[in-house]
Design an enzyme around this catalytic site. Structure first.
Site, PDB file in Angstrom:
ATOM      1  N   TYR A 220       0.803  -1.238   0.000  1.00  0.00           N
ATOM      2  CA  TYR A 220       0.000   0.000   0.000  1.00  0.00           C
ATOM      3  C   TYR A 220       0.827   1.276   0.000  1.00  0.00           C
ATOM      4  O   TYR A 220       2.029   1.236   0.176  1.00  0.00           O
ATOM      5  CB  TYR A 220      -1.112  -0.028   1.029  1.00  0.00           C
ATOM      6  CG  TYR A 220      -0.832  -0.160   2.513  1.00  0.00           C
ATOM      7  CD1 TYR A 220       0.406   0.043   3.075  1.00  0.00           C
ATOM      8  CD2 TYR A 220      -1.887  -0.484   3.363  1.00  0.00           C
ATOM      9  CE1 TYR A 220       0.585  -0.068   4.447  1.00  0.00           C
ATOM     10  CE2 TYR A 220      -1.709  -0.596   4.737  1.00  0.00           C
ATOM     11  CZ  TYR A 220      -0.465  -0.383   5.267  1.00  0.00           C
ATOM     12  OH  TYR A 220      -0.292  -0.485   6.600  1.00  0.00           O
ATOM     13  N   GLU A 221       0.184   2.368  -0.277  1.00  0.00           N
ATOM     14  CA  GLU A 221       0.858   3.662  -0.521  1.00  0.00           C
ATOM     15  C   GLU A 221       1.852   3.563  -1.679  1.00  0.00           C
ATOM     16  O   GLU A 221       2.895   4.199  -1.656  1.00  0.00           O
ATOM     17  CB  GLU A 221       1.581   4.162   0.744  1.00  0.00           C
ATOM     18  CG  GLU A 221       0.753   4.251   1.989  1.00  0.00           C
ATOM     19  CD  GLU A 221      -0.452   5.163   1.861  1.00  0.00           C
ATOM     20  OE1 GLU A 221      -0.474   6.012   0.953  1.00  0.00           O
ATOM     21  OE2 GLU A 221      -1.390   5.005   2.657  1.00  0.00           O
TER      22      GLU A 221
END
Lengths: 601, 601
Positions: free
Chosen positions: B444-445
């Protein structure tokens, strides 16, 4: 999404084309007359049938089995919905008995074929594979060590899959160090024993797939010496057989619990209690470790194949998604102009992950097939020298196959999750299951660290390094023969360099380890990886040359051979460089690894 | 078992001793007057308090949170038992507001302290960390881009933790490629917008911890150009505020589902529907990516810290078990004669795993502290050159911290499982949770592959390589200054060699990438790893020298510095060699990576 189609073309390549190749060296232990009835056509037909079972029967139960898991209620373990029906179909189709001896009802298939079938089953449903897998391990030990009476009675029932088997080794306080085990076996007047104790982590220890379960249990006789020299092996059925051979009264084996695990949820991992359970000695008193290792070594190669199986399933599922998922545009120009974006397979970093998985799988499959050939030669070779060499090669490569394949399988499963991105972390995608399932294979049947210690501590020094020769000899012959190859000379040079690092490391470890066994132990994991990298490099270099020759002679299967060339080159470009890191780590010795006081951790 | 004690001594070392060190180079961006009120004693006291919260409040909820997970019923998401009470305590203690600006009620703490606190929270309970973590990311974007009115109203409420925040980027068909997003924002007469669309993977998208949730939503204006140039950012509260500032009517935000994930089960990952939800523009129309990246970059460093947090918890849990579990005997003589076996920490291969985790954690912590110093200097430095250099360093190192720390954190978590052996695969041990939780941070990110592309595609070439100088300059200065070091000359030589490989790779990628951007992309992941390895090597070499000096001057804390020396040496012996593999892989270029036809996969 979990997709899987058995990689039959590559399987045919490593079975029929890669070894015993006249041009590039006799590394396949020669032709085995006893197996000549298994013509290439027959082998291919069997593999195709196995593929159908894996794809059509087992794969559809993989995710549902993960979700549902096994349950324990009132001492009864239930496998997930569909497992019983699938097992019956599997058993009736004769798939339990592929490699077993025909005298016990087996089909006596070459191990090379058997291991390919195992790969497919593990790709489709790793949890399922444990049930027939452990039975097979059990029959190996019984065949080698049990009395004729036990063999005559139990082997046909186990080989058919009517009864299943387990290996009961671990206890709560001892896994790796079996010398501490406490389960007791007390001799009875009729020659049987009463076995009592608690065992944990027993795969397929209890389930609803078969009418009886045959436990092979490590235990101590009353007068047994302490440590591993006082361990004996016993056959303890769940139900005592009646006179007519059918299962009779319960035999004091009960399930205390089933484990909640990270993965492999459709495989029942049981805590078993034996309470005056009647059993029979397998092998000699206090020589249980010998029989256990027979079973364990068979299983270790199979666990390696589990790693490969998961790696292949993960690869295919990642490829599926990488072709499907549209995201971003190719850096070399739009590839899917009619869509909102290109499929992510166009992106180099996605390719890196897919090619890594692909190279791992093809490398392991080739090395696995080589070891399978040795397993066949061990059984069927008529030349004692060939037989000896095969035995040496198996002994050497068993820990490598177990640890390398499972490490790489786990890495592949995690790469598949990464290809899926956020979707890979969601259970629905099915790929995070591969990462969870794959994780156990690095642990059971001896952790991968234990495999590495087996390699440097037992296999490397055995008979003054004789086992090593079974591997080093064909590799150095190949290097000599192909060094000047016009197209692949640089590939062979890279192999030669890595092989040199392996030989140097072998010498260093042997020398340092003689004075200080901790030095060998400190090098073990890196040494095993280095050997695995060299073995795969050898397989790839040879594969590339065979592919080149086939392409040159106008094969009809050009796509396959071109892909093989590309994968081999990728292996040399991107994977083999790890050999240098392993070599440098080995060279560093144990110093900084052991420097910290225990209290400072 | 999940055990955790905050590594306060090492934190103090990297905060107070490692950087701005007069003898070994000015790499900490100098002293910052604005932060002088935070004396070492005050910093240490804050860290000690944070450690208590992590150990006593958050750690006890980690495993129970994993077992229970979040639930969705009638549109309401409930966090696991105890989370609400823990959050209230956390909020009331002022822990939501550590690094925020005092004008919004924050405590204006140095980032170096804030990131250490984040590490502790992530070690104790990664799922919990997401709730305050995303709020903090949201405030960063609002502070930088929102109107004064929005700032005045929302920031105090978010900084206090009374209201929480989210980042709503991903949609089912687009994650990495946000250019394809479809959520719409229609302007209203009063200057607000009506936002409609479906978002997925929204961490903390809905929960029961706060009275309101402030969503930052990427959406398209009606006349927006296609692609990423037509994306705007909107602030959309779950409940519209009433005139008195308290939450009023629902704003059309509903939860369609929460995801079943591999791990991070106590963090609610939501599918959110926005249905004519009223929102306000943050930043300029069609410039949403700019604001999003502000928020994202803050989050990326924090996600890196998550990797470190899990790595530390996994390390400590593995050490606990390795000292406790008795199995086998030391190869250098019995260490625990009164017990049935020695603790497994005596075995070199177990040490290898523990030392690897330890080196990863200490290396990441040092590098993380360096980046934190840059974050402080970016905000508070008075010298524009220092400020610029800090900004450059942050830009360069953000993808490295995110990808390297999370890769290594995942590896550490898996090593912890391996140290536990079979027990590690059982949920009860708690360590398999670390492996599952850690897995998401690599995704994620921005996946770690995307981080690597950011590094080679944006950061490396920016301003003719100016960002690189912020890192290369202190490293080469250090090498020059310490090359002849009597004790650590060889360590510096190894650093110099790896640094040389990094510089050479930079040149190669810049040159090849100019002609063919796929060449840069093909090198990206290995290049990021190489840069991370060099950065950690630099930190370790310097740490070793500082430790040596302290030991020479008769420190009272000899045990700490001796351990630092041993860990640094282990890093150079066993981890840094990976740099060679990365270098060779980069050198190989894109050829074999891109050679396979898509159809051949």
């Amino acid at each position: 999404m979990q997709v899987y189609e058995a990689p039959l073309r590559d399987m045919r390549f490593v079975i029929h084309e890669l070894f015993n190749n006249e041009k590039y060296g006799q590394d396949g232990f020669g032709k085995l007359e006893a197996l000549e009835e298994f013509s290439p056509d027959l082998v291919d037909a069997i593999l195709e049938e196995a593929a159908k079972v894996a794809q059509e029967v087992l794969l559809p139960l993989n995710r549902s089995g993960d979700i549902e898991g096994c349950t324990l209620e009132n001492g009864v373990v239930r496998t997930p919905k569909g497992f019983k029906e699938a097992y019956d179909m599997f058993r009736e189709g004769g798939w339990c008995a592929l490699a077993s001896d025909p005298q016990w009802g087996g089909q006596g298939l070459p191990e090379a074929v058997n291991k390919m079938t195992e790969e497919m089953i593990c790709s489709a449903n790793l949890s399922f594979s444990l049930y027939p897998g452990l039975t097979h391990g059990g029959t190996t030990a019984i065949e080698a060590y049990a009395s004729d009476e036990l063999k005559q009675f139990y082997l046909p029932r186990m080989v058919s899959g009517d009864w299943s088997g387990t290996m009961c080794l671990t206890e709560p306080h001892c896994g790796t160090d079996l010398g501490m085990l406490r389960t007791k076996a007390v001799p009875q007047d009729d020659g049987s024993y009463k076995v009592s104790g608690a065992k944990i982590f027993i795969s397929a220890g209890e389930h609803d797939l078969t009418e009886n379960i045959v436990h092979l249990v490590l235990a101590r006789l009353p007068d047994a010496p302490a440590g591993v020299k006082g361990i004996s092996l016993f056959l303890v059925p769940k139900y005592l057989p009646k006179d007519d051979g059918t299962p009779g009264p319960a035999n004091g084996v009960s399930v205390a619990a089933i484990e909640h695990k990270m993965g492999l949820k459709a495989s029942a991992t049981c805590q078993l209690n034996f309470d005056d359970s009647i059993g029979w000695l397998v092998g000699r008193p206090n020589k249980g470790m010998e029989a256990m290792f027979k079973m364990m070594n068979t299983e270790r190669v199979s666990v390696g194949i589990q790693g490969l199986g998961i790696g292949e399933a993960a690869y295919q599922s990642a490829v599926y998604y990488a072709k499907e998922r549209l995201q971003g545009r190719s850096l070399s120009g739009v590839k899917n102009p009619s869509g909102p974006a290109d499929p992510i397979i166009v992106h180099p970093d996605v390719r890196r992950m897919l090619m890594t998985m692909r190279a791992y799988n093809e490398g392991c499959r080739a090395l696995g097939a080589w070891v399978s050939r040795a397993l066949d030669a061990e059984k069927h070779a008529t030349d004692p020298e060939v037989k000896q060499c095969a035995e040496d090669f198996i002994a050497l490569m068993t820990p490598v196959v177990k640890a390398l394949f499972t490490d790489l399988g786990h890495e592949s499963a995690n790469l598949a999750v990464q290809v899926y991105g956020g979707h890979g972390y969601i259970a629905e995608s099915g790929v995070e299951q591969y990462a969870r399932d794959a994780r156990i294979a690095m642990i059971y049947e001896g952790t991968n660290g234990i495999q590495a210690l087996d390699l440097v501590g037992r296999k490397m020094p055995a008979h003054m390094g004789r086992y090593l020769r079974s591997f080093f000899h064909p590799v150095s012959q190949f290097i000599e023969a192909t060094k000047g190859d016009a197209q692949f000379g640089r590939m062979v040079e890279a192999l030669e360099k890595a092989f040199g690092a392996l030989q140097l490391s072998t010498g260093t470890i042997a020398q340092k380890g003689m004075k200080d066994p901790e030095e060998a132990a400190a090098a073990a994991t890196d040494y095993l990886r280095l050997m695995g990298l060299v073995a795969m490099a050898y397989c790839f270099a040879k594969s590339a040359m065979i592919a080149r020759d086939e392409l040159g002679s106008g094969t009809e299967d050009a796509a396959f051979y071109k892909a093989k060339l590309a994968t081999a080159q990728f292996y040399f470009d991107r994977i083999l460089p790890q050999a240098t890191a392993a070599f440098l780590a080995i060279k560093a010795g144990k110093g900084s690894m052991m420097a910290l006081d225990e209290a400072a951790f």
